[in-house]
Write a protein that holds these residues in place. Structure first.
Motif, PDB file in Angstrom:
ATOM      1  N   ASN A   1       0.828  -1.213   0.000  1.00  0.00           N
ATOM      2  CA  ASN A   1       0.000   0.000   0.000  1.00  0.00           C
ATOM      3  C   ASN A   1       0.863   1.264   0.000  1.00  0.00           C
ATOM      4  O   ASN A   1       0.502   2.264  -0.636  1.00  0.00           O
ATOM      5  N   ALA A   2       1.976   1.222   0.712  1.00  0.00           N
ATOM      6  CA  ALA A   2       2.882   2.374   0.707  1.00  0.00           C
ATOM      7  C   ALA A   2       3.435   2.606  -0.694  1.00  0.00           C
ATOM      8  O   ALA A   2       3.511   3.747  -1.165  1.00  0.00           O
ATOM      9  N   LEU A   3       3.805   1.524  -1.368  1.00  0.00           N
ATOM     10  CA  LEU A   3       4.356   1.657  -2.717  1.00  0.00           C
ATOM     11  C   LEU A   3       3.287   2.131  -3.701  1.00  0.00           C
ATOM     12  O   LEU A   3       3.576   2.896  -4.619  1.00  0.00           O
TER      13      LEU A   3
ATOM     14  N   ASP B   1       1.478   6.981  -6.919  1.00  0.00           N
ATOM     15  CA  ASP B   1       0.294   7.778  -7.267  1.00  0.00           C
ATOM     16  C   ASP B   1      -0.850   6.885  -7.735  1.00  0.00           C
ATOM     17  O   ASP B   1      -1.580   7.219  -8.678  1.00  0.00           O
ATOM     18  N   ASN B   2      -0.983   5.728  -7.075  1.00  0.00           N
ATOM     19  CA  ASN B   2      -2.074   4.785  -7.328  1.00  0.00           C
ATOM     20  C   ASN B   2      -2.068   4.216  -8.745  1.00  0.00           C
ATOM     21  O   ASN B   2      -3.115   3.814  -9.267  1.00  0.00           O
ATOM     22  N   ALA B   3      -0.903   4.175  -9.362  1.00  0.00           N
ATOM     23  CA  ALA B   3      -0.787   3.607 -10.712  1.00  0.00           C
ATOM     24  C   ALA B   3       0.647   3.134 -10.936  1.00  0.00           C
ATOM     25  O   ALA B   3       1.537   3.399 -10.133  1.00  0.00           O
ATOM     26  N   HIS B   4       0.844   2.399 -12.010  1.00  0.00           N
ATOM     27  CA  HIS B   4       2.190   2.022 -12.456  1.00  0.00           C
ATOM     28  C   HIS B   4       2.952   1.158 -11.447  1.00  0.00           C
ATOM     29  O   HIS B   4       4.181   1.230 -11.362  1.00  0.00           O
TER      30      HIS B   4
ATOM     31  N   PHE C   1      10.619   4.591 -14.823  1.00  0.00           N
ATOM     32  CA  PHE C   1       9.458   5.272 -15.390  1.00  0.00           C
ATOM     33  C   PHE C   1       9.015   6.422 -14.486  1.00  0.00           C
ATOM     34  O   PHE C   1       8.738   7.537 -14.958  1.00  0.00           O
ATOM     35  N   LEU C   2       8.964   6.179 -13.168  1.00  0.00           N
ATOM     36  CA  LEU C   2       8.513   7.194 -12.215  1.00  0.00           C
ATOM     37  C   LEU C   2       9.650   8.074 -11.712  1.00  0.00           C
ATOM     38  O   LEU C   2       9.397   9.109 -11.098  1.00  0.00           O
TER      39      LEU C   2
END
Length: 309
Positions: free
Chosen positions: A113-115, A120-123, A160-161
């Motif tokens: 959940n932390a990740l 940002d709730n994606a990827h 990517f992030l």
């Protein structure tokens, strides 16, 4: 390239490639000396099993495999229960293991959940785990470069992030409780909520950020109930200035130890006299998670060695 060395080279006389990790750097000189040069010199036995170490390693493996779609969360409990059969724990460690076992899936879930929040709730599928680097650093302290390679494994990193995430567990502790009838039982004490990232972990994250300078660093602490995320927006330690400060501390600590090893010139007694031991830590080692896994007979070797100087 100049000769590169570390404690193993001086004690064994083996000047082939040797390495250190960022986690060693936050140890006091006293504990570092016992755990590395002295343990090598006196051929310490394997350490006693630690449920915190065992559970921490398992939790990391579980959440990393789950985000990489190599494992399902429903399989965590059975695998962890099975793993406990294979280790021989002291009564106190066994009691702690039983409490952790009840909460193991929640620890894993909290890391995931932390990740997700960091992503940002994606990827979530864009993260790589245990990303390996091997680095030589040119920075100097007291006019000296660190003459050894640093090996590091970043918990999670996403090109990517452009983010990296280091994850830590905060397990509770156990204590004996005696009721009015005199019956003893083990009780669970939750870990305290963390307010600031720990020095050790700040050094680790700073070293990792040196290899991934364009990635925004995150430091995650998980307990049985929830998670805490630190980043450059909510703590100085992970700001550019903070990362520079802790990386400099990494260089200073290790160059200093390097020079002590150089001055000792292979003589363990000279090294011991330079460092000294905090005997209060030794006497209270059962309450020290780093020292309490050392076998009693190896602690006796330490006592006898210093008595003979």
């Amino acid at each position: 390239m100049a000769e590169r060395f570390i404690d193993e080279a001086w004690i064994k006389g083996d000047f082939k490639k040797a390495t250190i990790s960022a986690s060693q750097s936050a140890l006091t000189d006293s504990i570092w000396f016992i755990k590395y040069p002295f343990a090598l010199y006196k051929k310490f036995k394997p350490q006693k099993p630690s449920i915190s170490f065992h559970a921490g390693k398992k939790v990391h493996g579980y959440f990393q495999e789950i985000i990489q779609k190599k494992m399902d969360i429903k399989d965590v409990q059975e695998d962890f229960n099975r793993s406990l059969i294979e280790i021989d724990l002291s009564p106190k460690e066994k009691a702690k293991a039983n409490f952790i076992k009840e909460k193991i899936t929640q620890y894993v879930t909290n890391h995931i959940n932390a990740l997700i929040e960091i992503s940002d709730n994606a990827h979530l599928d864009k993260w790589n785990c245990e990303l390996f680097f091997s680095e030589w650093y040119d920075e100097k302290y007291f006019g000296k470069q660190l003459g050894i390679e640093t090996e590091l494994y970043v918990d999670c990193a996403s090109e990517f992030l452009q983010k990296l995430s280091e994850h830590k567990n905060r397990f509770g502790s156990v204590y004996k409780y005696k009721d009015k009838k005199g019956n003893e039982t083990w009780k669970w004490r939750k870990s305290q909520k963390i307010k600031n990232p720990q020095f050790t972990h700040c050094i680790q994250t700073a070293v990792y950020s040196k290899s991934l300078p364009n990635y925004k660093p995150y430091l995650v602490y998980v307990d049985e109930e929830n998670y805490t995320i630190f980043n450059q927006d909510n703590c100085y330690e992970l700001s550019p200035a903070g990362l520079k400060y802790f990386f400099n501390k990494y260089i200073q600590i290790n160059v200093r130890r390097q020079e002590m090893l150089r001055m000792a010139n292979g003589d363990i007694k000279k090294l011991a006299m330079m460092i000294g031991i905090d005997w209060s830590e030794i006497r209270n080692r059962e309450n020290n998670p780093i020292l309490n896994t050392i076998q009693n007979e190896d602690i006796q070797k330490l006592e006898e060695f210093y008595d003979s100087l």
